[in-house]
Design a protein around this motif. Structure first.
Motif, PDB file in Angstrom:
ATOM      1  N   VAL A 145       0.918  -0.999   0.050  1.00  0.00           N
ATOM      2  CA  VAL A 145       0.035   0.034  -0.185  1.00  0.00           C
ATOM      3  C   VAL A 145       0.966   1.181   0.009  1.00  0.00           C
ATOM      4  O   VAL A 145       1.657   1.606   1.006  1.00  0.00           O
ATOM      5  CB  VAL A 145      -0.994   0.134   1.248  1.00  0.00           C
ATOM      6  N   TRP A 146       0.943   2.055  -1.195  1.00  0.00           N
ATOM      7  CA  TRP A 146       1.816   3.045  -1.288  1.00  0.00           C
ATOM      8  C   TRP A 146       0.970   4.209  -0.990  1.00  0.00           C
ATOM      9  O   TRP A 146      -0.072   4.414  -1.746  1.00  0.00           O
ATOM     10  CB  TRP A 146       2.319   3.341  -2.640  1.00  0.00           C
ATOM     11  N   VAL A 147       1.314   5.242  -0.097  1.00  0.00           N
ATOM     12  CA  VAL A 147       0.446   6.321   0.298  1.00  0.00           C
ATOM     13  C   VAL A 147       1.052   7.685  -0.145  1.00  0.00           C
ATOM     14  O   VAL A 147       2.510   7.753   0.043  1.00  0.00           O
ATOM     15  CB  VAL A 147       0.157   6.370   1.806  1.00  0.00           C
ATOM     16  N   ILE A 148       0.286   8.266  -0.540  1.00  0.00           N
ATOM     17  CA  ILE A 148       0.889   9.750  -1.124  1.00  0.00           C
ATOM     18  C   ILE A 148      -0.424  10.806  -0.757  1.00  0.00           C
ATOM     19  O   ILE A 148      -1.528  10.378  -1.159  1.00  0.00           O
ATOM     20  CB  ILE A 148       1.173   9.791  -2.624  1.00  0.00           C
ATOM     21  N   SER A 149       0.017  11.977  -0.351  1.00  0.00           N
ATOM     22  CA  SER A 149      -1.187  12.882   0.239  1.00  0.00           C
ATOM     23  C   SER A 149      -1.252  13.762  -1.116  1.00  0.00           C
ATOM     24  O   SER A 149      -0.323  14.371  -1.557  1.00  0.00           O
ATOM     25  CB  SER A 149      -0.987  13.591   1.136  1.00  0.00           C
ATOM     26  N   VAL A 150      -2.406  14.243  -1.320  1.00  0.00           N
ATOM     27  CA  VAL A 150      -2.756  15.226  -2.257  1.00  0.00           C
ATOM     28  C   VAL A 150      -2.459  16.500  -1.709  1.00  0.00           C
ATOM     29  O   VAL A 150      -1.638  17.368  -2.382  1.00  0.00           O
ATOM     30  CB  VAL A 150      -4.315  15.375  -2.445  1.00  0.00           C
ATOM     31  N   SER A 151      -2.497  16.664  -0.495  1.00  0.00           N
ATOM     32  CA  SER A 151      -2.135  17.921   0.251  1.00  0.00           C
ATOM     33  C   SER A 151      -0.558  17.990   0.536  1.00  0.00           C
ATOM     34  O   SER A 151       0.046  17.165   1.118  1.00  0.00           O
ATOM     35  CB  SER A 151      -2.966  18.113   1.453  1.00  0.00           C
ATOM     36  N   GLU A 152      -0.068  18.932   0.114  1.00  0.00           N
ATOM     37  CA  GLU A 152       1.435  19.226   0.180  1.00  0.00           C
ATOM     38  C   GLU A 152       1.769  19.404   1.637  1.00  0.00           C
ATOM     39  O   GLU A 152       2.846  18.749   2.358  1.00  0.00           O
ATOM     40  CB  GLU A 152       1.988  20.389  -0.584  1.00  0.00           C
ATOM     41  N   ALA A 153       0.990  20.264   2.516  1.00  0.00           N
ATOM     42  CA  ALA A 153       1.310  20.119   3.842  1.00  0.00           C
ATOM     43  C   ALA A 153       1.292  18.866   4.600  1.00  0.00           C
ATOM     44  O   ALA A 153       2.235  18.495   5.393  1.00  0.00           O
ATOM     45  CB  ALA A 153       0.496  20.996   4.423  1.00  0.00           C
ATOM     46  N   HIS A 154       0.303  17.962   4.472  1.00  0.00           N
ATOM     47  CA  HIS A 154       0.290  16.641   5.025  1.00  0.00           C
ATOM     48  C   HIS A 154       1.325  15.887   4.451  1.00  0.00           C
ATOM     49  O   HIS A 154       1.828  15.035   5.181  1.00  0.00           O
ATOM     50  CB  HIS A 154      -1.345  16.184   4.605  1.00  0.00           C
ATOM     51  N   ASN A 155       1.601  15.799   3.018  1.00  0.00           N
ATOM     52  CA  ASN A 155       2.735  14.759   2.792  1.00  0.00           C
ATOM     53  C   ASN A 155       3.740  15.219   3.247  1.00  0.00           C
ATOM     54  O   ASN A 155       4.867  14.303   3.522  1.00  0.00           O
ATOM     55  CB  ASN A 155       2.660  14.939   1.161  1.00  0.00           C
ATOM     56  N   ARG A 156       4.218  16.554   3.366  1.00  0.00           N
ATOM     57  CA  ARG A 156       5.591  16.865   4.117  1.00  0.00           C
ATOM     58  C   ARG A 156       5.421  16.588   5.482  1.00  0.00           C
ATOM     59  O   ARG A 156       6.365  16.197   5.918  1.00  0.00           O
ATOM     60  CB  ARG A 156       5.668  18.493   3.917  1.00  0.00           C
ATOM     61  N   GLY A 157       4.493  16.802   5.946  1.00  0.00           N
ATOM     62  CA  GLY A 157       4.408  16.389   7.785  1.00  0.00           C
ATOM     63  C   GLY A 157       4.530  14.935   7.748  1.00  0.00           C
ATOM     64  O   GLY A 157       5.163  14.321   8.705  1.00  0.00           O
ATOM     65  N   ASN A 158       4.054  14.103   6.745  1.00  0.00           N
ATOM     66  CA  ASN A 158       4.085  12.866   6.781  1.00  0.00           C
ATOM     67  C   ASN A 158       5.255  11.982   6.592  1.00  0.00           C
ATOM     68  O   ASN A 158       5.783  11.175   7.154  1.00  0.00           O
ATOM     69  CB  ASN A 158       2.686  12.111   5.935  1.00  0.00           C
ATOM     70  N   ILE A 159       5.893  12.582   5.197  1.00  0.00           N
ATOM     71  CA  ILE A 159       7.180  11.709   4.773  1.00  0.00           C
ATOM     72  C   ILE A 159       8.174  12.614   4.208  1.00  0.00           C
ATOM     73  O   ILE A 159       9.009  12.522   3.850  1.00  0.00           O
ATOM     74  CB  ILE A 159       6.678  10.892   3.686  1.00  0.00           C
ATOM     75  N   ARG A 160       7.803  14.062   4.532  1.00  0.00           N
ATOM     76  CA  ARG A 160       8.862  15.065   4.616  1.00  0.00           C
ATOM     77  C   ARG A 160       9.180  15.187   2.706  1.00  0.00           C
ATOM     78  O   ARG A 160      10.237  15.474   2.634  1.00  0.00           O
ATOM     79  CB  ARG A 160      10.377  14.797   5.097  1.00  0.00           C
ATOM     80  N   LEU A 161       8.139  15.056   2.093  1.00  0.00           N
ATOM     81  CA  LEU A 161       8.438  15.159   0.464  1.00  0.00           C
ATOM     82  C   LEU A 161       7.191  15.958   0.275  1.00  0.00           C
ATOM     83  O   LEU A 161       6.140  15.796   0.708  1.00  0.00           O
ATOM     84  CB  LEU A 161       8.297  13.861  -0.015  1.00  0.00           C
ATOM     85  N   SER A 162       7.272  16.808  -1.171  1.00  0.00           N
ATOM     86  CA  SER A 162       5.894  17.058  -1.728  1.00  0.00           C
ATOM     87  C   SER A 162       5.290  15.894  -2.276  1.00  0.00           C
ATOM     88  O   SER A 162       6.129  14.839  -2.668  1.00  0.00           O
ATOM     89  CB  SER A 162       6.599  18.140  -2.650  1.00  0.00           C
ATOM     90  N   PRO A 163       4.144  16.201  -2.727  1.00  0.00           N
ATOM     91  CA  PRO A 163       3.478  15.111  -3.519  1.00  0.00           C
ATOM     92  C   PRO A 163       4.216  14.812  -4.908  1.00  0.00           C
ATOM     93  O   PRO A 163       4.386  13.707  -5.484  1.00  0.00           O
ATOM     94  CB  PRO A 163       2.099  15.720  -3.851  1.00  0.00           C
ATOM     95  N   ALA A 164       4.689  15.832  -5.683  1.00  0.00           N
ATOM     96  CA  ALA A 164       5.467  15.560  -6.722  1.00  0.00           C
ATOM     97  C   ALA A 164       6.507  15.088  -6.499  1.00  0.00           C
ATOM     98  O   ALA A 164       7.055  14.122  -7.267  1.00  0.00           O
ATOM     99  CB  ALA A 164       5.958  17.002  -7.373  1.00  0.00           C
ATOM    100  N   GLU A 165       7.607  15.200  -5.321  1.00  0.00           N
ATOM    101  CA  GLU A 165       8.652  14.508  -5.127  1.00  0.00           C
ATOM    102  C   GLU A 165       8.258  12.900  -5.031  1.00  0.00           C
ATOM    103  O   GLU A 165       8.871  12.143  -5.276  1.00  0.00           O
ATOM    104  CB  GLU A 165       9.295  14.986  -4.028  1.00  0.00           C
ATOM    105  N   SER A 166       7.118  12.690  -4.224  1.00  0.00           N
ATOM    106  CA  SER A 166       6.806  11.308  -3.867  1.00  0.00           C
ATOM    107  C   SER A 166       6.351  10.684  -5.182  1.00  0.00           C
ATOM    108  O   SER A 166       6.666   9.522  -5.047  1.00  0.00           O
ATOM    109  CB  SER A 166       5.387  11.324  -2.994  1.00  0.00           C
TER     110      SER A 166
END
Length: 302
Positions: A96-117
């Motif tokens: 299960v690969w998880v990526i957030s739509v929200s940049e704030a949440h993705n950075r808080g979760n895995i320290r990357l922007s969605p584009a970087e993920s």
């Protein structure tokens, strides 16, 4: 084939916010009980940093133990390439690969922007040959930091990923529990219409505002047939302040059974497992069906 599929996410999403470490043997006993009750798809754990989510430090042992259960289909959550490689090395064949739509949440979760993920996922694709994938689209509806997420943003992220792996299952995740049935129905319908080549869709909701089952029914009405739920209603995202538990598996199973829709779940066998999970120290159980069935005479227990 059942009419709907419930994916048991309690061992991952349900256990991860609990502070006291749950013994590995206890986790596996609950997983075994879920499988025996008919929950064959189990989100058994996550390969993540132990410092960030200490409860998932035994992911390798949990995966090995779940793989040993006849009929079990363990899926393991991963947030990035490093942990995906860990999971594959440990024997995982369903991620299960998880990526957030929200940049704030993705950075808080895995320290990357969605584009970087997305770029990291793209680079890893050759190593994911033969691996079954669920792509969890976190904050598909709402972000704990920035509020309601524009549907076009969710559709854009799904579109990028679906172009890479249309054979994956895509999970629309109400990370905060603030989605409402109309919102769920509209986004689910838009996703299914926009990406007809996608192999399958799922809905992952939380019951923070008491709309978990209503949102599941909205997703069902839009054509989704796979739903995540957690035994005893445990859970809540550690990176989404205020998000409480998932929809209780036993509640969803009872609802669908009452509607005449098959899930393959033996509710009588599941209930004692749910009661056991509800007693885990440090957990915050939810749901209604356990108490409702316990209060009824035996001949009316269903």
């Amino acid at each position: 084939m059942p009419d709907v599929t419930l994916v048991e996410v309690g061992p991952r999403d349900g256990f991860q916010p609990i502070g006291p470490f749950i013994p590995t043997a206890e986790k596996l006993a609950i997983i075994q009980g879920c499988v025996a009750a008919g929950l064959t798809r189990i989100e058994a754990g996550a390969f993540v940093g132990a410092s960030a989510v200490p409860q998932m430090a035994d992911a390798e042992a949990i995966l090995a133990g779940t793989l040993a259960l006849p009929g079990a289909d363990p899926q393991m959550l991963v947030p990035n390439a490093r942990h995906a490689r860990r999971a594959i090395a440990a024997g995982a064949r369903h991620l299960v690969w998880v990526i957030s739509v929200s940049e704030a949440h993705n950075r808080g979760n895995i320290r990357l922007s969605p584009a970087e993920s997305v770029a990291e996922f793209t680079a890893l694709l050759p190593e994911l040959e033969g691996i079954r994938l669920r792509m969890n689209i976190a904050t598909a509806f709402d972000c704990p930091f920035t509020g309601r997420v524009a549907p076009e943003d969710t559709l854009a992220l799904v579109g990028q990923l679906a172009a890479l792996r249309p054979d994956a299952e895509y999970g629309l995740c109400d990370t905060t529990g603030r989605a409402d049935p109309a919102h769920v129905a509209e986004l689910a319908a838009a996703c299914r219409a926009s990406f007809p080549r996608v192999a399958g869709w799922a809905f992952h909701g939380h019951d923070t505002y008491g709309l978990g089952l209503a949102n599941i029914m909205a997703a069902h009405g839009a054509g989704i047939r796979v739903f995540d739920a957690a035994i005893a209603g445990l859970g809540g995202c550690p990176f989404a302040p205020g998000a409480t538990g998932n929809v209780a598996t036993e509640d969803a199973a009872w609802m669908f059974a009452r509607m005449g829709l098959s899930t393959g779940i033996d509710l009588g066998a599941l209930r004692p497992v749910a009661e056991r999970a509800a007693r885990i120290p440090g957990g915050s159980p939810g749901g209604r069906v356990r108490q409702a069935l316990a209060a009824r005479p035996a001949h009316l227990a269903a």
